[in-house]
Design a protein around this motif. Structure first.
Motif, PDB file in Angstrom:
ATOM      1  N   ALA A 113       0.659  -1.265   0.084  1.00  0.00           N
ATOM      2  CA  ALA A 113       0.282  -0.125  -0.102  1.00  0.00           C
ATOM      3  C   ALA A 113       0.737   1.287   0.024  1.00  0.00           C
ATOM      4  CB  ALA A 113      -1.098  -0.254   0.956  1.00  0.00           C
ATOM      5  N   CYS A 114       1.998   1.160   0.644  1.00  0.00           N
ATOM      6  CA  CYS A 114       2.953   2.513   0.937  1.00  0.00           C
ATOM      7  C   CYS A 114       3.562   2.698  -0.464  1.00  0.00           C
ATOM      8  CB  CYS A 114       3.935   2.239   2.194  1.00  0.00           C
ATOM      9  SG  CYS A 114       3.174   2.374   3.516  1.00  0.00           S
ATOM     10  N   TRP A 115       4.535   1.502  -1.109  1.00  0.00           N
ATOM     11  CA  TRP A 115       4.833   1.829  -2.077  1.00  0.00           C
ATOM     12  C   TRP A 115       4.163   1.956  -3.435  1.00  0.00           C
ATOM     13  CZ3 TRP A 115       9.548   3.046  -2.169  1.00  0.00           C
ATOM     14  CH2 TRP A 115      10.680   2.863  -1.364  1.00  0.00           C
ATOM     15  N   SER A 116       2.896   1.644  -3.328  1.00  0.00           N
ATOM     16  CA  SER A 116       2.110   1.909  -4.501  1.00  0.00           C
ATOM     17  C   SER A 116       1.415   3.510  -4.707  1.00  0.00           C
ATOM     18  CB  SER A 116       0.643   1.072  -4.501  1.00  0.00           C
ATOM     19  OG  SER A 116       1.300  -0.230  -4.599  1.00  0.00           O
ATOM     20  N   GLN A 117       1.946   4.362  -3.925  1.00  0.00           N
ATOM     21  CA  GLN A 117       1.382   5.625  -3.701  1.00  0.00           C
ATOM     22  C   GLN A 117       2.079   6.840  -4.881  1.00  0.00           C
ATOM     23  OE1 GLN A 117      -1.393   6.168  -1.936  1.00  0.00           O
ATOM     24  NE2 GLN A 117      -1.196   3.911  -1.488  1.00  0.00           N
ATOM     25  N   LEU A 118       2.719   6.307  -5.664  1.00  0.00           N
ATOM     26  CA  LEU A 118       3.471   7.320  -6.567  1.00  0.00           C
ATOM     27  C   LEU A 118       2.414   8.154  -7.153  1.00  0.00           C
ATOM     28  CD1 LEU A 118       5.642   8.474  -8.123  1.00  0.00           C
ATOM     29  CD2 LEU A 118       5.524   6.529  -9.623  1.00  0.00           C
ATOM     30  N   PRO A 119       1.194   7.431  -7.948  1.00  0.00           N
ATOM     31  CA  PRO A 119       0.126   8.184  -8.567  1.00  0.00           C
ATOM     32  C   PRO A 119      -0.512   9.208  -7.516  1.00  0.00           C
ATOM     33  CG  PRO A 119      -0.010   5.665  -8.977  1.00  0.00           C
ATOM     34  CD  PRO A 119       1.060   5.916  -7.742  1.00  0.00           C
ATOM     35  N   ASN A 120      -0.619   8.903  -6.155  1.00  0.00           N
ATOM     36  CA  ASN A 120      -1.271   9.695  -5.502  1.00  0.00           C
ATOM     37  C   ASN A 120      -0.330  11.112  -5.060  1.00  0.00           C
ATOM     38  OD1 ASN A 120      -3.990   8.857  -4.932  1.00  0.00           O
ATOM     39  ND2 ASN A 120      -3.243   7.480  -3.407  1.00  0.00           N
ATOM     40  N   ILE A 121       1.052  10.687  -5.018  1.00  0.00           N
ATOM     41  CA  ILE A 121       1.933  11.774  -4.764  1.00  0.00           C
ATOM     42  C   ILE A 121       1.887  12.773  -5.862  1.00  0.00           C
ATOM     43  CG2 ILE A 121       4.590  12.178  -4.698  1.00  0.00           C
ATOM     44  CD1 ILE A 121       4.888   9.586  -3.199  1.00  0.00           C
ATOM     45  N   LEU A 122       1.873  12.114  -7.186  1.00  0.00           N
ATOM     46  CA  LEU A 122       2.020  13.084  -8.530  1.00  0.00           C
ATOM     47  C   LEU A 122       0.519  13.755  -8.555  1.00  0.00           C
ATOM     48  CD1 LEU A 122       3.566  10.733 -11.024  1.00  0.00           C
ATOM     49  CD2 LEU A 122       4.526  12.502  -9.660  1.00  0.00           C
TER      50      LEU A 122
END
Length: 217
Positions: A113-122
């Motif tokens: 769940a943590c490492w998948s957050q790139l889209p939300n960061i962008l």
């Protein structure tokens, strides 16, 4: 490749993107509240609702003041909301993966769940940029970044239910779900297709619930 490299290694490095997202989430909330007259903004949102005509002026003022206070508190407590949100996501994914017969620990599911957050960061970075370059009073808080058909076509054309449905089918959200699937597959040593069915299936339930709620209310 990243998921395969970190699978089984453990550690706390996984929370780096999670912390970045919390900081950015708080930053976007602070920027929004500083650039917007919150009372006027909330008044405009209430006027768009179905019960605005039933309110007296005194009730309207009371709701506006209450909404403005809640919005300001929520801005600075945003990190708590984000933590609870992704803990819930990790628990849901973990339980469903186990229910379908695959093996994965909760800490590993939380790492996914943590490492998948790139889209939300962008997405959050883009939202902050949008808040600076456009008048926040003209923006839809549910669609700051127009990355879905709901935002492009508009609620007037789609209706409430259609707008809710197509707004949920956001490019960044679909990307996030795909990363969940790839991460779960790497950590659980399972097929990507099966994990994709789990991630997108859970999301589909949420979308249907949101659409039904919008249609009723």
């Amino acid at each position: 490749k990243t998921f395969k490299k970190i699978a089984g290694k453990g550690g706390w490095a996984c929370i780096a993107p999670f912390i970045i997202l919390m900081v950015l989430g708080m930053a976007s909330g602070i920027v929004f509240t500083q650039r917007v007259n919150m009372e006027e903004f909330i008044r405009q949102q209430i006027l768009k609702g179905p019960h605005a005509s039933e309110m007296t002026e005194a009730q309207m003022d009371q709701n506006v003041q209450m909404g403005a206070k809640i919005a300001k508190v929520a801005t600075y407590a945003g990190f708590v909301i984000i933590i609870l949100k992704y803990l819930f996501v990790a628990v849901a994914l973990w339980l469903v993966v186990l229910a379908f017969g695959d093996t994965i620990t909760f800490p590993d599911t939380f790492r996914v769940a943590c490492w998948s957050q790139l889209p939300n960061i962008l997405f959050t970075i883009l939202a902050i940029v949008v808040l600076f370059v456009r008048d926040p009073m003209t923006l839809d808080p549910k669609n700051l970044v127009m990355s879905n058909l709901g935002a492009i076509l508009g609620e007037e054309r789609l209706g409430k239910a259609g707008y809710a449905f197509f707004s949920d089918l956001d490019v960044f959200t679909l990307w996030l779900l795909w990363l969940y699937a790839r991460g779960l597959a790497a950590f659980a040593n399972a097929k990507v297709g099966k994990m994709a069915a789990i991630a997108f299936g859970l999301f589909g339930i949420l979308v249907l619930g949101h659409t039904a709620f919008a249609a009723i209310f």
